[in-house]
Design a protein around this motif. Structure first.
Motif, PDB file in Angstrom:
ATOM      1  N   VAL A   1       9.021   5.033  -4.370  1.00  0.00           N
ATOM      2  CA  VAL A   1       8.043   5.992  -3.862  1.00  0.00           C
ATOM      3  C   VAL A   1       8.803   7.128  -3.194  1.00  0.00           C
ATOM      4  N   SER A   2       8.488   8.356  -3.578  1.00  0.00           N
ATOM      5  CA  SER A   2       9.145   9.528  -2.993  1.00  0.00           C
ATOM      6  C   SER A   2       8.106  10.397  -2.298  1.00  0.00           C
ATOM      7  N   SER A   3       8.473  10.917  -1.127  1.00  0.00           N
ATOM      8  CA  SER A   3       7.558  11.792  -0.390  1.00  0.00           C
ATOM      9  C   SER A   3       7.660  13.246  -0.829  1.00  0.00           C
ATOM     10  N   VAL A   4       8.625  13.553  -1.696  1.00  0.00           N
ATOM     11  CA  VAL A   4       8.787  14.902  -2.244  1.00  0.00           C
ATOM     12  C   VAL A   4       8.806  14.804  -3.763  1.00  0.00           C
TER      13      VAL A   4
ATOM     14  N   CYS B   1      12.626   1.864 -13.616  1.00  0.00           N
ATOM     15  CA  CYS B   1      11.628   1.444 -12.624  1.00  0.00           C
ATOM     16  C   CYS B   1      10.405   2.363 -12.652  1.00  0.00           C
ATOM     17  N   VAL B   2       9.364   1.964 -11.920  1.00  0.00           N
ATOM     18  CA  VAL B   2       8.157   2.768 -11.764  1.00  0.00           C
ATOM     19  C   VAL B   2       8.354   3.718 -10.593  1.00  0.00           C
ATOM     20  N   VAL B   3       8.049   4.995 -10.803  1.00  0.00           N
ATOM     21  CA  VAL B   3       8.259   6.013  -9.766  1.00  0.00           C
ATOM     22  C   VAL B   3       6.936   6.683  -9.436  1.00  0.00           C
ATOM     23  N   HIS B   4       6.676   6.825  -8.136  1.00  0.00           N
ATOM     24  CA  HIS B   4       5.494   7.556  -7.674  1.00  0.00           C
ATOM     25  C   HIS B   4       5.967   8.668  -6.739  1.00  0.00           C
ATOM     26  N   ASP B   5       5.514   9.890  -7.005  1.00  0.00           N
ATOM     27  CA  ASP B   5       5.813  11.011  -6.117  1.00  0.00           C
ATOM     28  C   ASP B   5       4.515  11.767  -5.863  1.00  0.00           C
ATOM     29  N   PRO B   6       4.510  12.805  -5.007  1.00  0.00           N
ATOM     30  CA  PRO B   6       3.251  13.493  -4.685  1.00  0.00           C
ATOM     31  C   PRO B   6       2.496  14.007  -5.907  1.00  0.00           C
ATOM     32  N   ASP B   7       3.215  14.454  -6.949  1.00  0.00           N
ATOM     33  CA  ASP B   7       2.532  14.960  -8.139  1.00  0.00           C
ATOM     34  C   ASP B   7       1.758  13.861  -8.855  1.00  0.00           C
ATOM     35  N   SER B   8       2.400  12.702  -9.046  1.00  0.00           N
ATOM     36  CA  SER B   8       1.700  11.622  -9.742  1.00  0.00           C
ATOM     37  C   SER B   8       0.602  11.014  -8.873  1.00  0.00           C
TER      38      SER B   8
ATOM     39  N   LEU C   1       0.851  -1.188   0.000  1.00  0.00           N
ATOM     40  CA  LEU C   1       0.000   0.000   0.000  1.00  0.00           C
ATOM     41  C   LEU C   1       0.884   1.234   0.000  1.00  0.00           C
ATOM     42  N   ILE C   2       0.479   2.243  -0.779  1.00  0.00           N
ATOM     43  CA  ILE C   2       1.214   3.503  -0.885  1.00  0.00           C
ATOM     44  C   ILE C   2       0.231   4.634  -0.602  1.00  0.00           C
ATOM     45  N   SER C   3       0.556   5.508   0.335  1.00  0.00           N
ATOM     46  CA  SER C   3      -0.347   6.602   0.697  1.00  0.00           C
ATOM     47  C   SER C   3      -0.437   7.619  -0.433  1.00  0.00           C
ATOM     48  N   ASP C   4      -1.499   8.422  -0.412  1.00  0.00           N
ATOM     49  CA  ASP C   4      -1.745   9.356  -1.515  1.00  0.00           C
ATOM     50  C   ASP C   4      -0.793  10.546  -1.537  1.00  0.00           C
ATOM     51  N   THR C   5       0.062  10.674  -0.530  1.00  0.00           N
ATOM     52  CA  THR C   5       1.067  11.734  -0.521  1.00  0.00           C
ATOM     53  C   THR C   5       2.478  11.181  -0.688  1.00  0.00           C
ATOM     54  N   GLY C   6       2.617   9.873  -0.714  1.00  0.00           N
ATOM     55  CA  GLY C   6       3.927   9.255  -0.817  1.00  0.00           C
ATOM     56  C   GLY C   6       4.711   9.266   0.478  1.00  0.00           C
ATOM     57  N   THR C   7       4.070   9.633   1.586  1.00  0.00           N
ATOM     58  CA  THR C   7       4.792   9.722   2.863  1.00  0.00           C
ATOM     59  C   THR C   7       4.850   8.403   3.610  1.00  0.00           C
ATOM     60  N   LEU C   8       4.118   7.388   3.153  1.00  0.00           N
ATOM     61  CA  LEU C   8       4.118   6.108   3.860  1.00  0.00           C
ATOM     62  C   LEU C   8       3.922   4.971   2.872  1.00  0.00           C
ATOM     63  N   VAL C   9       4.660   3.889   3.119  1.00  0.00           N
ATOM     64  CA  VAL C   9       4.534   2.666   2.327  1.00  0.00           C
ATOM     65  C   VAL C   9       4.362   1.506   3.297  1.00  0.00           C
TER      66      VAL C   9
ATOM     67  N   MET D   1      11.180   0.721  -2.891  1.00  0.00           N
ATOM     68  CA  MET D   1      12.086   1.635  -2.212  1.00  0.00           C
ATOM     69  C   MET D   1      11.309   2.893  -1.831  1.00  0.00           C
ATOM     70  N   HIS D   2      11.442   3.327  -0.582  1.00  0.00           N
ATOM     71  CA  HIS D   2      10.763   4.540  -0.127  1.00  0.00           C
ATOM     72  C   HIS D   2      11.788   5.619   0.163  1.00  0.00           C
ATOM     73  N   LEU D   3      11.675   6.734  -0.554  1.00  0.00           N
ATOM     74  CA  LEU D   3      12.550   7.887  -0.352  1.00  0.00           C
ATOM     75  C   LEU D   3      11.783   8.923   0.456  1.00  0.00           C
ATOM     76  N   SER D   4      12.113   9.033   1.731  1.00  0.00           N
ATOM     77  CA  SER D   4      11.395   9.931   2.625  1.00  0.00           C
ATOM     78  C   SER D   4      12.204  11.201   2.845  1.00  0.00           C
ATOM     79  N   GLY D   5      11.776  12.293   2.209  1.00  0.00           N
ATOM     80  CA  GLY D   5      12.444  13.571   2.376  1.00  0.00           C
ATOM     81  C   GLY D   5      13.450  13.874   1.285  1.00  0.00           C
ATOM     82  N   LYS D   6      13.898  15.136   1.251  1.00  0.00           N
ATOM     83  CA  LYS D   6      14.808  15.595   0.196  1.00  0.00           C
ATOM     84  C   LYS D   6      16.164  14.918   0.282  1.00  0.00           C
ATOM     85  N   ARG D   7      16.652  14.664   1.493  1.00  0.00           N
ATOM     86  CA  ARG D   7      17.955  14.042   1.634  1.00  0.00           C
ATOM     87  C   ARG D   7      17.976  12.638   1.026  1.00  0.00           C
TER      88      ARG D   7
END
Length: 686
Positions: free
Chosen positions: A615-618, A627-634, A538-546, A594-600
């Motif tokens: 999955v990126s939170s930013v 690979c398939v990428v999901h970020d807040p915009d998508s 499951l991936i949240s709609d903001t990308g902040t949690l997987v 892979m979950h990328l949480s934050g700019k760093r």
């Protein structure tokens, strides 16, 4: 015997019992409307209307046994049209972007959020640099941080605050609770929070008189009764829950006593019963009057007036309106000399609720209240008709309480478990020692307090009331502290509750051997439920949690943050763990996701391989990645995502957008090209 003759005899056996199916088929139409993946156009609705007219026109021309089928078709069409009309009638602007700035409006509701923060609902809203045409009719703000410098919010007070607003969010997972739909029907166009001081702009003007009376009554109750006792008393008399602590609420939920806090059919029925009995006794004490007037009808009329007053004092929310309609039907039946409690009366009440508020069908309140009421009427009707003894006279009230609690508990337990994913193991015990006190002490004392309030002696009734409320809260805390007081169950598939309801209603409403087919439907619903498969990822709609399903349970990518999504995912899994425990299961070296949480984390990203999901939170715009990428915009275009592990690795199972569809209440930005390996392959080829 031919099929036609058998069918005719079966339908003739239903004479006098078919009215109970009216709200059922009306509900089928309402449910069909809400399950659509698109908003029906006028052409679609016109076709539904024509189908309904066809059923109505040809009903009289059909043989008598077949006429109910045509009426059923008409009711289904009416249900679709009623739901559509209601959805359009409550339409209002929905904020289409994230807003930060001044928020001005009039206070029309005060309550508390799930995090125990004071929450205000405002109307007559003004937003900085937002035109009136785009400004929501109502917004809701949670007041966070230190509020010592705030002015006390009052009903009707015009206030200003600097806050963060956003559109109502979609479901936290595909097929989950649709908050956008809920917000649409209660008129909320934006929700958010504020940390700055609350300032008054203008004194309360005219209007909202009932709201002021409610809040004044609540304040007086809390002045006399301190703490959670006062908060509980205020909640069941005025509907104001802002004074009861989150700890008490959690205990009430865990012990299955939370229904005592909501002003529902139990409270409305008890209050009406107390007033009815008091008026009957008062009239009986004056023999000349009692012999000349219809005492029962007068008492029922007085109880109906009292119920209407209770409806107004409690705030008139949907649950209380539903309870009032059910009580009103019973009291009107008494006034005209009919049986007050019958399946026909329940069907009338359900039909009225569905006509006035079709959206209520989708909520647990409607489903649980009518399931309990229908089961109770059917069981006690069977006891009456079969002349089954409930013991000697002194034992009958005790037997009635035990039977009522058991029947209502059994009827509502599957629905509560489906919506809230939890079962209170000692809920029956808690209700057996608490519900009688509501009828014997709490509600009568509340009536006494209201009667004595005009002469300033309401403290007498409140003092008596406090003993019952204290006992209920003590029982809730005691039961919650018992080992394994609460167990969790997995959220069911969408077909489970409709199939369960069909079986339950067939068993109660149908006459003849076919009624036992209801047991087959009930068994099938539980069989489907037991085989429910939860999404692997499951991936949240903001990308902040997987969240990834493991052998130990779902592993969450963060120990803190996105708590609402985390709590809902775990509950839907039937997992009672907290977010920290679930995070300990997370494997940061997973090759699948892979979950990328934050700019760093984005800056440290070194690449991915085909078949992997990132999955990126930013905001993240990778170049030439396989690979398939999901970020807040998508994710704004798809909502929350669900994946399953397939033969080729992770495969998209569903998006929140496909689950909820493009409806009046949904907001989706313009679709962009999805970030998939195929896109990058095409771009590289070009």
């Amino acid at each position: 015997m031919g099929v036609a003759q058998s069918f005719a005899e079966m339908m003739r056996a239903q004479r006098g019992a078919l009215f109970g199916w009216v709200p059922v088929f009306l509900a089928v139409g309402v449910g069909l409307y809400f399950q659509l993946g698109f908003e029906p156009s006028m052409i679609h609705l016109g076709r539904v209307a024509l189908a309904g007219l066809f059923c109505a026109a040809f009903a009289r021309g059909l043989p008598e046994p077949a006429r109910p089928l045509a009426v059923a078709g008409l009711l289904v069409c009416l249900g679709v049209l009623l739901a559509s009309a209601r959805a359009h009638s409550v339409a209002g602007p929905v904020l289409g972007f994230r807003y930060y700035g001044a928020v001005e409006g009039r206070v029309v509701a005060i309550d508390r959020s799930g995090s125990d923060a004071l929450r205000l609902t405002l109307d007559h809203v003004v937003l900085d640099r937002v035109s009136p045409e785009r400004t929501p009719l109502r917004v809701r703000l949670s007041l966070l941080g230190d509020r010592s410098s705030d002015i006390p919010p009052e009903p009707g007070l015009r206030v200003m605050i600097t806050g963060h607003l956003s559109p109502p969010s979609g479901s936290v997972e595909p097929g989950g609770f649709d908050f956008q739909r809920h917000a649409w029907f209660i008129g909320l166009g934006a929700v958010g929070y504020a940390r700055t001081p609350l300032m008054g702009v203008a004194e309360p003007a005219g209007g909202l008189g009932v709201f002021r009376v409610r809040m004044a009554a609540s304040a007086r109750i809390q002045e006399v009764l301190a703490g959670d006792v006062g908060g509980f008393a205020a909640a069941i008399t005025t509907g104001d829950r802002s004074a009861i602590s989150q700890q008490a609420l959690d205990a009430l939920r865990a012990s299955n006593l939370a229904h005592l806090l909501a002003i529902s059919g139990l409270h409305m029925g008890l209050m009406s019963g107390v007033v009815f009995a008091a008026l009957r006794i008062a009239l009986a004490l004056v023999p000349p009057l009692a012999l000349r007037v219809p005492a029962r009808s007068i008492a029922a009329a007085g109880a109906l007036v009292a119920a209407a007053g209770y409806l107004a004092l409690s705030g008139g929310n949907v649950a209380t309106q539903r309870a009032f309609i059910m009580v009103a039907v019973a009291l009107v039946a008494l006034m005209i000399g009919r049986r007050a409690i019958s399946l026909r009366g329940v069907a009338i009440a359900a039909t009225i609720v569905l006509v006035l508020r079709p959206e209520a069908l989708m909520g647990p309140g409607f489903q649980m209240s009518f399931a309990a009421t229908t089961a109770l009427v059917a069981v006690f009707g069977w006891i009456r008709d079969e002349k089954i003894s409930m013991g000697p006279g002194w034992l009958k009230p005790v037997s009635a309480v035990v039977i009522s609690s058991a029947v209502a508990g059994i009827a509502t337990a599957p629905i509560g478990a489906a919506h809230f994913n939890a079962i209170a193991q000692y809920g029956l015990l808690a209700n057996l020692v608490s519900v009688p006190l509501m009828g014997v002490l709490v509600i009568p004392a509340a009536v006494v307090a209201v009667v004595l309030a005009p002469i300033g002696l309401e403290i007498v009734g409140l003092w008596l009331m406090s003993f019952g409320v204290w006992w209920i809260l003590a029982v809730a805390h005691f039961v919650t502290a018992l080992p394994q007081s609460r167990s969790y169950v997995v959220g069911p598939d969408a077909a489970v509750l409709p199939l369960l309801a069909l079986g339950f209603l067939t068993l109660i409403l149908w006459r003849g051997r076919l009624r036992w087919g209801g047991l087959v439907a009930i068994a099938a619903s539980f069989l489907i439920w037991s085989g429910t498969q939860r999404p692997d990822v499951l991936i949240s709609d903001t990308g902040t949690l997987v969240g990834v399903m493991t052998l130990e349970g779902r592993a969450l990518s963060k120990a803190r943050g996105a708590g609402f999504a985390a709590r809902n995912w775990l509950e839907n899994d039937g997992d009672g763990s907290d977010q920290g425990v679930a995070n300990a299961r997370w494997d940061a070296n997973s090759t699948a996701i892979m979950h990328l949480s934050g700019k760093r984390a984005v800056e440290a990203f070194k690449g991915c391989v085909r078949g992997q999901v990132v999955v990126s939170s930013v905001k993240f715009d990778p170049q030439d990645l396989p690979c398939v990428v999901h970020d807040p915009d998508s994710l704004k275009q798809t909502g929350a995502l669900a994946y399953r592990f397939g033969a080729q690795g992770l495969e998209m199972a569903q998006t929140a957008r496909t689950a909820s569809g493009d409806r009046l209440w949904t907001y989706w930005p313009e679709r962009k090209t999805p970030r998939t390996p195929e896109r990058y392959a095409r771009r590289n080829k070009d």
